[in-house]
Design a protein around this motif. Sequence first.
Motif, short mmCIF file in Angstrom:
data_model
loop_
_atom_site.label_atom_id
_atom_site.label_comp_id
_atom_site.label_asym_id
_atom_site.label_seq_id
_atom_site.Cartn_x
_atom_site.Cartn_y
_atom_site.Cartn_z
N TYR A 211 0.95 -1.08 -0.13
CA TYR A 211 -0.08 -0.04 0.08
C TYR A 211 0.86 1.32 0.09
O TYR A 211 0.90 2.21 -0.72
CB TYR A 211 -0.92 -0.03 1.12
N ASP A 212 1.85 1.19 0.87
CA ASP A 212 2.75 2.52 1.01
C ASP A 212 3.72 2.68 -0.22
O ASP A 212 3.88 3.91 -0.60
CB ASP A 212 3.63 2.45 2.22
N TRP A 213 3.89 1.55 -0.81
CA TRP A 213 4.95 1.61 -2.12
C TRP A 213 4.07 2.29 -3.06
O TRP A 213 4.59 3.15 -3.84
CB TRP A 213 5.10 0.14 -2.46
N LEU A 214 2.85 1.80 -3.27
CA LEU A 214 1.93 2.39 -4.24
C LEU A 214 1.69 3.91 -3.98
O LEU A 214 1.61 4.62 -5.00
CB LEU A 214 0.66 1.74 -4.30
N ALA A 215 1.42 4.34 -2.79
CA ALA A 215 1.27 5.74 -2.49
C ALA A 215 2.50 6.45 -2.87
O ALA A 215 2.39 7.64 -3.18
CB ALA A 215 0.73 5.78 -0.77
N LEU A 216 3.59 5.93 -2.45
CA LEU A 216 4.71 6.94 -2.89
C LEU A 216 5.01 7.08 -4.16
O LEU A 216 5.53 7.85 -4.71
CB LEU A 216 6.06 6.20 -1.98
N LEU B 242 3.01 9.43 10.46
CA LEU B 242 3.51 10.93 10.61
C LEU B 242 4.98 11.05 11.32
O LEU B 242 5.75 11.63 10.97
CB LEU B 242 2.43 11.76 11.50
N ARG B 243 5.09 10.22 12.51
CA ARG B 243 6.19 9.91 13.13
C ARG B 243 7.51 9.62 12.24
O ARG B 243 8.38 10.18 12.53
CB ARG B 243 5.88 8.99 14.44
N LEU B 244 7.12 8.58 11.27
CA LEU B 244 8.20 7.80 10.77
C LEU B 244 8.68 8.77 9.55
O LEU B 244 9.75 9.16 9.30
CB LEU B 244 7.70 6.49 10.47
N TYR B 245 7.71 9.20 8.44
CA TYR B 245 7.87 9.62 7.34
C TYR B 245 8.01 11.12 7.42
O TYR B 245 9.10 11.56 6.76
CB TYR B 245 6.57 9.49 6.51
N SER B 246 7.73 11.78 8.48
CA SER B 246 7.98 13.18 8.80
C SER B 246 9.70 13.36 9.10
O SER B 246 10.32 14.13 8.57
CB SER B 246 7.45 13.71 9.64
N GLY C 15 13.74 1.56 0.09
CA GLY C 15 12.87 0.12 0.51
C GLY C 15 12.85 -0.27 1.99
O GLY C 15 11.74 -0.68 2.28
N ALA C 16 13.99 -0.39 2.74
CA ALA C 16 13.77 -0.77 4.07
C ALA C 16 12.88 0.25 4.80
O ALA C 16 12.32 -0.21 5.75
CB ALA C 16 15.31 -0.88 4.61
N ARG C 17 12.99 1.49 4.61
CA ARG C 17 12.32 2.36 5.30
C ARG C 17 10.66 2.31 5.09
O ARG C 17 9.74 2.18 6.03
CB ARG C 17 12.69 3.78 4.98
N VAL C 18 10.28 2.03 3.95
CA VAL C 18 8.87 1.79 3.45
C VAL C 18 8.59 0.75 4.16
O VAL C 18 7.33 0.82 4.70
CB VAL C 18 8.84 1.91 1.72
N LEU C 19 9.27 -0.54 3.98
CA LEU C 19 8.74 -1.88 4.51
C LEU C 19 8.32 -1.62 6.08
O LEU C 19 7.42 -2.12 6.64
CB LEU C 19 9.89 -2.92 4.49
#
Length: 222
Positions: free
Chosen positions: A50-55, A93-97, A64-68
């Motif tokens: 889901y996050d891969w597609l969103a990005l 929010l905490r991680l991606y920011s 890749g390791a961060r998204v996973l």
Amino acid sequence: LFLCALWALHHQLSEYSWDDLVVYLEALSPHRLRLALALTVASYAVITAYDWLALQYLRKPLAGARVLFASFVSYAFSNSVGVSVLSSGSLRLRLYSGWGLSAIEIAQIVLFSAVTLWLGLLVTAGGVLLAQPVDLAELLHLPALPHGPWLGALLLVPVAGWFALALLRREPLRVGDWTLPVVRAPLAARQLVIGAADWLLAAAVLYALLPRVADLGYGHFL
């Protein structure tokens, strides 16, 4: 939230004892337990997409390791305690920011993931009701429900509209002060596949752990 989830689980399982659960699990064959575990791993692997597609939608490549890590942790919490917008949204929010994304971009990731989830539900439910015609009114003891195939076709209408929008529209969508890029058709197709696979695998985990009922196939269980 976790304490509320424990309370809800305790309430739902109040008619069973811990010994009942242990006895049931011990009665399951090791093959079915391994199958359920493998399906669970596959399910979590799919929802990280889901996050891969969103990005991809935002055109914001990340390691890749961060998204996973971000997607797995977010969905582990939201699947366990519910209230996904609050639980997984705050974790994202905490991680991606910390990795350079703005609050608006993170909100778009959450929104995109929610749309993917619901598209997957509509595709799965619509497809199953078309392929496995059932009398829903009788099954659910509700008087005013359309026959299964009609409801299945109705559920697929928003999916068709979403895909038509992806094929035909090029200008961004404007909602108040927000400007959202339109999802292109190849990405929309991947949304449908990933969203449906998520629901199919989650159902398969539960199906693998059910007591064997002769007339209950996987399609009817879905």
